[in-house]
Design a protein around this motif. Structure first.
Motif, mmCIF file in Angstrom:
data_model
loop_
_atom_site.group_PDB
_atom_site.id
_atom_site.type_symbol
_atom_site.label_atom_id
_atom_site.label_comp_id
_atom_site.label_asym_id
_atom_site.label_seq_id
_atom_site.Cartn_x
_atom_site.Cartn_y
_atom_site.Cartn_z
ATOM 1 N N ASP A 83 0.854 -1.181 0.000
ATOM 2 C CA ASP A 83 0.000 0.000 0.000
ATOM 3 C C ASP A 83 0.890 1.232 0.000
ATOM 4 N N ARG A 84 0.430 2.298 -0.631
ATOM 5 C CA ARG A 84 1.203 3.539 -0.694
ATOM 6 C C ARG A 84 0.626 4.580 0.259
ATOM 7 N N PHE A 85 1.514 5.240 1.001
ATOM 8 C CA PHE A 85 1.106 6.413 1.764
ATOM 9 C C PHE A 85 1.779 7.630 1.159
ATOM 10 N N ILE A 86 0.972 8.615 0.780
ATOM 11 C CA ILE A 86 1.481 9.839 0.164
ATOM 12 C C ILE A 86 1.193 11.001 1.104
ATOM 13 N N LEU A 87 2.236 11.670 1.542
ATOM 14 C CA LEU A 87 2.080 12.831 2.417
ATOM 15 C C LEU A 87 2.032 14.087 1.555
ATOM 16 N N SER A 88 0.832 14.528 1.242
ATOM 17 C CA SER A 88 0.697 15.717 0.404
ATOM 18 C C SER A 88 1.136 16.970 1.159
ATOM 19 N N LYS A 89 0.804 17.040 2.465
ATOM 20 C CA LYS A 89 1.267 18.162 3.296
ATOM 21 C C LYS A 89 2.687 17.835 3.763
ATOM 22 N N ALA A 90 3.617 17.910 2.805
ATOM 23 C CA ALA A 90 4.956 17.351 2.992
ATOM 24 C C ALA A 90 5.801 18.099 4.014
ATOM 25 N N HIS A 91 5.390 19.323 4.394
ATOM 26 C CA HIS A 91 6.124 20.050 5.434
ATOM 27 C C HIS A 91 5.950 19.384 6.800
ATOM 28 N N ALA A 92 4.922 18.551 6.951
ATOM 29 C CA ALA A 92 4.699 17.820 8.203
ATOM 30 C C ALA A 92 5.468 16.505 8.212
ATOM 31 N N CYS A 93 6.572 16.456 7.485
ATOM 32 C CA CYS A 93 7.359 15.227 7.371
ATOM 33 C C CYS A 93 7.894 14.691 8.700
ATOM 34 N N PRO A 94 8.089 15.507 9.760
ATOM 35 C CA PRO A 94 8.555 14.888 11.005
ATOM 36 C C PRO A 94 7.670 13.743 11.487
ATOM 37 N N VAL A 95 6.355 13.867 11.346
ATOM 38 C CA VAL A 95 5.478 12.780 11.792
ATOM 39 C C VAL A 95 5.700 11.534 10.942
ATOM 40 N N LEU A 96 5.963 11.703 9.659
ATOM 41 C CA LEU A 96 6.218 10.564 8.782
ATOM 42 C C LEU A 96 7.576 9.945 9.081
ATOM 43 N N TYR A 97 8.602 10.775 9.245
ATOM 44 C CA TYR A 97 9.931 10.244 9.543
ATOM 45 C C TYR A 97 9.933 9.442 10.841
ATOM 46 N N VAL A 98 9.286 9.976 11.860
ATOM 47 C CA VAL A 98 9.249 9.285 13.145
ATOM 48 C C VAL A 98 8.525 7.946 13.009
ATOM 49 N N MET A 99 7.442 7.916 12.256
ATOM 50 C CA MET A 99 6.724 6.658 12.054
ATOM 51 C C MET A 99 7.556 5.669 11.241
ATOM 52 N N LEU A 100 8.220 6.139 10.206
ATOM 53 C CA LEU A 100 9.053 5.243 9.402
ATOM 54 C C LEU A 100 10.182 4.648 10.228
ATOM 55 N N ALA A 101 10.780 5.467 11.094
ATOM 56 C CA ALA A 101 11.825 4.950 11.976
ATOM 57 C C ALA A 101 11.248 3.924 12.951
ATOM 58 N N HIS A 102 10.073 4.210 13.474
ATOM 59 C CA HIS A 102 9.408 3.278 14.394
ATOM 60 C C HIS A 102 9.173 1.926 13.719
ATOM 61 N N CYS A 103 8.823 1.948 12.443
ATOM 62 C CA CYS A 103 8.547 0.716 11.715
ATOM 63 C C CYS A 103 9.811 -0.006 11.275
ATOM 64 N N GLY A 104 10.952 0.694 11.278
ATOM 65 C CA GLY A 104 12.209 0.059 10.911
ATOM 66 C C GLY A 104 12.717 0.349 9.517
ATOM 67 N N TYR A 105 12.221 1.411 8.893
ATOM 68 C CA TYR A 105 12.722 1.765 7.566
ATOM 69 C C TYR A 105 14.147 2.314 7.617
ATOM 70 N N PHE A 106 14.522 2.906 8.720
ATOM 71 C CA PHE A 106 15.883 3.367 8.947
ATOM 72 C C PHE A 106 16.095 3.482 10.454
ATOM 73 N N PRO A 107 17.339 3.559 10.917
ATOM 74 C CA PRO A 107 17.593 3.588 12.360
ATOM 75 C C PRO A 107 16.988 4.818 13.033
ATOM 76 N N ARG A 108 16.459 4.612 14.224
ATOM 77 C CA ARG A 108 15.844 5.716 14.963
ATOM 78 C C ARG A 108 16.837 6.854 15.201
ATOM 79 N N GLU A 109 18.108 6.516 15.409
ATOM 80 C CA GLU A 109 19.122 7.544 15.665
ATOM 81 C C GLU A 109 19.235 8.537 14.513
ATOM 82 N N GLU A 110 18.883 8.105 13.320
ATOM 83 C CA GLU A 110 18.984 8.979 12.153
ATOM 84 C C GLU A 110 17.988 10.135 12.218
ATOM 85 N N LEU A 111 16.957 10.007 13.030
ATOM 86 C CA LEU A 111 15.976 11.089 13.152
ATOM 87 C C LEU A 111 16.637 12.399 13.550
ATOM 88 N N TRP A 112 17.705 12.316 14.345
ATOM 89 C CA TRP A 112 18.344 13.523 14.851
ATOM 90 C C TRP A 112 19.264 14.186 13.828
#
Length: 272
Positions: A63-92
């Motif tokens: 399934d695809r998730f498209i964030l049209s309001k792309a300036h709110a990317c912090p919520v997407l990045y945090v969720m992607l890290a939570h799911c394991g798409y990249f290391p949580r430490e990279e958020l910083w």
């Protein structure tokens, strides 16, 4: 739907808020308000509803998730890290030179489907992916999150007409209806009401929910599965800056990072 308890989802949402605020404060810039308003929506999508695989971000049947309001990317990045798409430490590394986590969602980030920035384009992108899935005979769906402010854009309504015309029942739009765009309330910029009736008149199955009730979000996502022959839109009533008293419904925190002192106050509130 995936088997995960409401208590677990609620705990995830709280931790997401803490991480969102921490990484934006570390960067010294970002958009906390519209990220915080979307937390429960992404929690339900990624942890409960969507079919996706962090080990294989390009899985054709995802399934695809498209964030049209792309300036709110912090919520997407945090969720992607939570799911394991990249290391949580990279958020910083958010918004730092050479980071994969830029100030607007970008496809260089694992799990991000569309590079955004200019508002009003995400629904068109989602229409394209939904048509492609049908042409390819795939069962994948597209979920696109729009801000209510960007629904001022004419392209949103052109895409809405196209989705209805092509009977895209594999497309779900979610509007984060937090009532603020940039530094003013949406009603002052351009009144969207009667908002739900407009979507219905464009041929969409329309559901209105409390976007901070994870159970309501889950129920809505479950309900749209039975809708055939038309796209669905979930109008999620939310609070910009949700979870932090001095940020809630405060246009100042559309694009302003908290100070370190404000971060401490916010994190203390989120522990209560």
């Amino acid at each position: 739907m995936k088997q995960i308890s409401l208590d677990e989802l609620t705990a995830t949402a709280t931790q997401m808020r803490r991480d969102i605020l921490s990484v934006i404060t570390e960067a010294g810039s970002g958009h906390p308000g519209g990220s915080l308003s979307a937390v429960e929506l992404l929690t339900a999508l990624y942890c409960k509803e969507m079919r996706h695989d962090p080990a294989s971000p390009d899985w054709p049947d995802r399934d695809r998730f498209i964030l049209s309001k792309a300036h709110a990317c912090p919520v997407l990045y945090v969720m992607l890290a939570h799911c394991g798409y990249f290391p949580r430490e990279e958020l910083w590394t958010f918004r730092k030179i050479d980071s994969r986590l830029q100030g607007h969602a970008h496809t260089m980030t694992p799990g991000v489907e569309m590079s955004g920035g200019s508002l009003g384009q995400g629904l068109s992108f989602a229409v394209g992916t939904s048509i492609a899935a049908k042409l390819d005979g795939r069962s994948s769906r597209a979920f696109v999150m729009l801000g209510d402010g960007e629904c001022d854009e004419g392209q949103v309504w052109e895409a809405a007409m196209a989705a209805s015309h092509y009977h895209l029942d594999n497309l779900v739009a979610i509007v984060d209806r937090n009532g603020i765009q940039n530094d003013r309330f949406t009603s002052e910029v351009m009144d969207l009401e009667p908002f739900a009736d407009k979507w219905r008149s464009f041929g969409w199955n329309t559901i209105q929910i409390d976007g901070h009730s994870i159970s309501e979000v889950i129920d809505a996502l479950d309900d749209v599965k039975s809708v055939k022959g038309k796209p669905s839109v979930i109008l999620a009533s939310t609070v910009k800056g949700k979870g932090v008293s001095f940020m809630e419904n405060n246009p100042d925190f559309h694009g302003k990072a908290p100070t370190k002192e404000q971060l401490e106050l916010a994190l203390a509130e989120l522990e209560e």
